[in-house]
Design an enzyme around this catalytic site. Structure first.
Site, PDB file in Angstrom:
ATOM      1  N   ALA A 100       0.828  -1.213   0.000  1.00 18.64           N
ATOM      2  CA  ALA A 100       0.000   0.000   0.000  1.00 18.64           C
ATOM      3  C   ALA A 100       0.856   1.254   0.000  1.00 18.64           C
ATOM      4  CB  ALA A 100      -0.940  -0.002   1.208  1.00 18.64           C
TER       5      ALA A 100
ATOM      6  N   GLU B  20      10.668   2.914   6.022  1.00 15.42           N
ATOM      7  CA  GLU B  20      10.469   1.466   6.125  1.00 15.42           C
ATOM      8  C   GLU B  20      11.439   0.914   7.165  1.00 15.42           C
ATOM      9  OE1 GLU B  20       9.860  -2.304   6.327  1.00 15.42           O
ATOM     10  OE2 GLU B  20       8.456  -1.015   5.228  1.00 15.42           O
TER      11      GLU B  20
ATOM     12  N   SER C 129       8.233  -3.458  -1.160  1.00 15.43           N
ATOM     13  CA  SER C 129       7.400  -3.954  -2.263  1.00 15.43           C
ATOM     14  C   SER C 129       7.595  -5.446  -2.510  1.00 15.43           C
ATOM     15  CB  SER C 129       7.704  -3.165  -3.539  1.00 15.43           C
ATOM     16  OG  SER C 129       7.491  -1.786  -3.353  1.00 15.43           O
TER      17      SER C 129
ATOM     18  N   CYS D 129       2.564 -12.936   0.468  1.00 11.19           N
ATOM     19  CA  CYS D 129       1.759 -14.106   0.098  1.00 11.19           C
ATOM     20  C   CYS D 129       2.605 -15.193  -0.549  1.00 11.19           C
ATOM     21  CB  CYS D 129       0.644 -13.695  -0.856  1.00 11.19           C
ATOM     22  SG  CYS D 129      -0.518 -12.490  -0.179  1.00 11.19           S
TER      23      CYS D 129
ATOM     24  N   ARG E 172      13.191   6.675  -8.946  1.00  9.57           N
ATOM     25  CA  ARG E 172      11.958   7.293  -9.424  1.00  9.57           C
ATOM     26  C   ARG E 172      11.595   8.544  -8.630  1.00  9.57           C
ATOM     27  NH1 ARG E 172      11.969   2.058 -10.844  1.00  9.57           N
ATOM     28  NH2 ARG E 172      10.801   1.433 -12.701  1.00  9.57           N
TER      29      ARG E 172
ATOM     30  N   VAL F  44       9.080   4.735  12.198  1.00 10.65           N
ATOM     31  CA  VAL F  44       8.325   5.859  12.739  1.00 10.65           C
ATOM     32  C   VAL F  44       7.783   5.451  14.102  1.00 10.65           C
ATOM     33  CG1 VAL F  44       6.302   7.342  12.441  1.00 10.65           C
ATOM     34  CG2 VAL F  44       7.776   6.819  10.482  1.00 10.65           C
TER      35      VAL F  44
ATOM     36  N   ASN G 267      -2.673  -3.092  -2.725  1.00 14.93           N
ATOM     37  CA  ASN G 267      -2.195  -2.441  -3.940  1.00 14.93           C
ATOM     38  C   ASN G 267      -3.251  -1.517  -4.542  1.00 14.93           C
ATOM     39  OD1 ASN G 267       0.618  -3.351  -4.952  1.00 14.93           O
ATOM     40  ND2 ASN G 267      -0.287  -5.219  -4.137  1.00 14.93           N
TER      41      ASN G 267
END
Length: 473
Positions: free
Chosen positions: A22, A45, A51, A55, A82, A92, A325
């Site tokens: 997400a 992170e 990413s 699963c 990017r 955090v 996603n």
């Protein structure tokens, strides 16, 4: 260091907490819509990877996926290339909503700093359920939520001489890990506190899973309440103790490795401490645009949120990468100045254990009762292909329909090859609010290698239509 919200010359800052599905979908989509001159994106992170497919971990552990990196969709370096300021191994620890800032701690050095935001995305995921029981932290006891978890389990399997494995829990992760360990040559016992495995199914359908697992050589123990993990030399696990149903006694199950598959809960401690709204299942509550309710510039998505069930109309917590996603795309579009919504889900999920495929969508019987719905149920036996075509395999389909109206409420499918993805037909019908009678007219593809003349889902819909009519008579 940003103790207050500085003037950034008209450039906004989007802060993202969480670097998996997400969070990074949101960051990537926002970057597509707005360039770095207009929107700075900072993502935190706490782990080593971004990413990745959680699963896929059981299939990596089981050997179906050869390399860990095959489960990584995009590396930190690719995200940074990017235009996303991605800060790895940074956790955090506080959200200050009033001052629009977050406190972050470098996991390795312990250094802390504040970062201000104009827009915030919370994508903190879910945490595995790990009961506070004696021995639960012993060497050889593993959860399987992250790639680090998967690697730790593989390291244990590579160094453990014994070949006895106990899986605690019989949901999706539990049955998938049972298969993975079986593939690795382990003697597998699954301890399940419920009446049948796969509580996402009704018990009668779960029984089919139970029988199939036993047929594969997996020992399935239902009604088992784990009370202790036993340890031996060096603090390594040597067994699991469970109480049987209705006080039937204490049983010790020998184990050289233990895998926890009890489920997950939303990771919302940060959000709760910040005073953000949580639902009955502990997940963040959002509107259709995935904004946290009552907060214009804070969004949340993925396993830390609750979602609207389109069939029952209630809020649910469903931890699936597909939802994460999609929600990330919606969040990124809105944070990037566009407009998108996430309308809700019907609760579709598929899994497998060895050759057995398991699928469900919509409501179970107890869900329908909880929602105050009156319903009929039908169960049919069919096959994956025309009966005369080689390879035809048995399939059981259970369908729930609302009494009188005939509206489809839910479908469960258990069978061999070709069973699981048939649930997608029912998922579309649920989303469209179709009746079972309307479903019988669906123009589904047919050829003997793929389906009988009447597809199993349509056979169930026909039988459900007859049951609705009988109830209305």
């Amino acid at each position: 260091m940003d103790a207050t919200r500085p003037d950034r010359g008209g450039r906004e800052r989007l802060v993202v907490i969480g670097g998996d599905a997400a969070g990074m979908s949101a960051a990537s989509q926002a970057r597509r819509l707005r360039d770095p001159e207009r929107l700075e994106i900072v993502a935190f992170e706490r782990g080593h990877f971004t990413s990745f497919s959680a699963c896929g971990i059981p299939y990596w552990v089981g050997g179906d996926v050869a390399e860990r990196d095959e489960l990584i969709a995009r590396t930190p370096e690719e995200h940074r290339a990017r235009g996303i300021d991605l800060r790895m191994r940074t956790e955090v620890t506080e959200i200050d909503v009033a001052a629009a800032r977050v406190r972050a701690r470098d996991v390795d050095s312990g250094t802390e700093s504040w970062t201000s935001y104009d827009k915030l995305v919370i994508a903190t995921g879910a945490r595995p359920v790990r009961p506070e029981l004696p021995g639960m932290d012993a060497r050889g006891v593993h959860g399987v939520q992250t790639l680090d978890d998967g690697q730790a389990l593989l390291d244990t399997l590579a160094t453990t001489q014994g070949r006895r494995a106990v899986v605690v829990g019989a949901g999706y992760i539990g049955v998938e890990m049972a298969e993975a360990l079986l593939n690795r040559g382990y003697e597998v016992t699954v301890l399940n506190r419920g009446t049948e495995p796969m509580a996402t199914l009704d018990p009668d359908m779960g029984r089919l899973v139970h029988e199939a697992m036993e047929g594969m050589g997996i020992t399935m123990v239902n009604g088992a309440e784990v009370t202790e993990v036993l340890t031996g030399a060096g603090g390594r696990v040597r067994g699991v103790v469970a109480e049987g149903p209705e006080g039937s006694g204490r049983t010790e199950y020998p184990a050289d490795v233990v895998v926890l598959g009890i489920g997950v809960r939303p990771e919302t401690a940060l959000a709760k401490a910040a005073g953000l709204p949580l639902g009955a299942h502990g997940g963040l509550l959002t509107d259709l645009a995935m904004r946290v309710r009552g907060h214009e510039n804070i969004w949340a998505g993925g396993d830390c949120v609750e979602v609207l069930d389109l069939v029952s109309g209630s809020e649910r917590h469903i931890a699936l990468g597909t939802h994460a996603n999609k929600q990330g795309q919606v969040i990124g579009t809105n944070a990037g100045g566009g407009y998108a919504t996430f309308p809700g889900v019907v609760g579709t999920a598929v899994s497998k254990v060895c050759a057995l495929e398991i699928a469900r969508t919509g409501l179970r019987e107890k869900d329908a009762r909880r929602a105050g719905l009156q319903y009929v149920t039908v169960t049919i036996e069919s096959s994956s292909r025309a009966g005369y075509y080689p390879g035809a395999a048995p399939m059981t389909v259970k369908m729930l329909a609302e009494r009188r109206t005939g509206r489809l409420l839910g479908t469960q499918i258990v069978g061999r090859e070709g069973a699981a993805k048939r649930v997608d037909v029912a998922a579309v019908a649920l989303t469209a609010g179709m009746t079972v009678e309307r479903m019988t007219a669906l123009d589904l593809g047919y050829a003997p290698p793929f389906s009988p003349v009447w597809d199993p889902v349509l056979v169930a819909a026909r039988k459900a239509t007859a049951a609705v009519r009988a109830q209305g008579a």
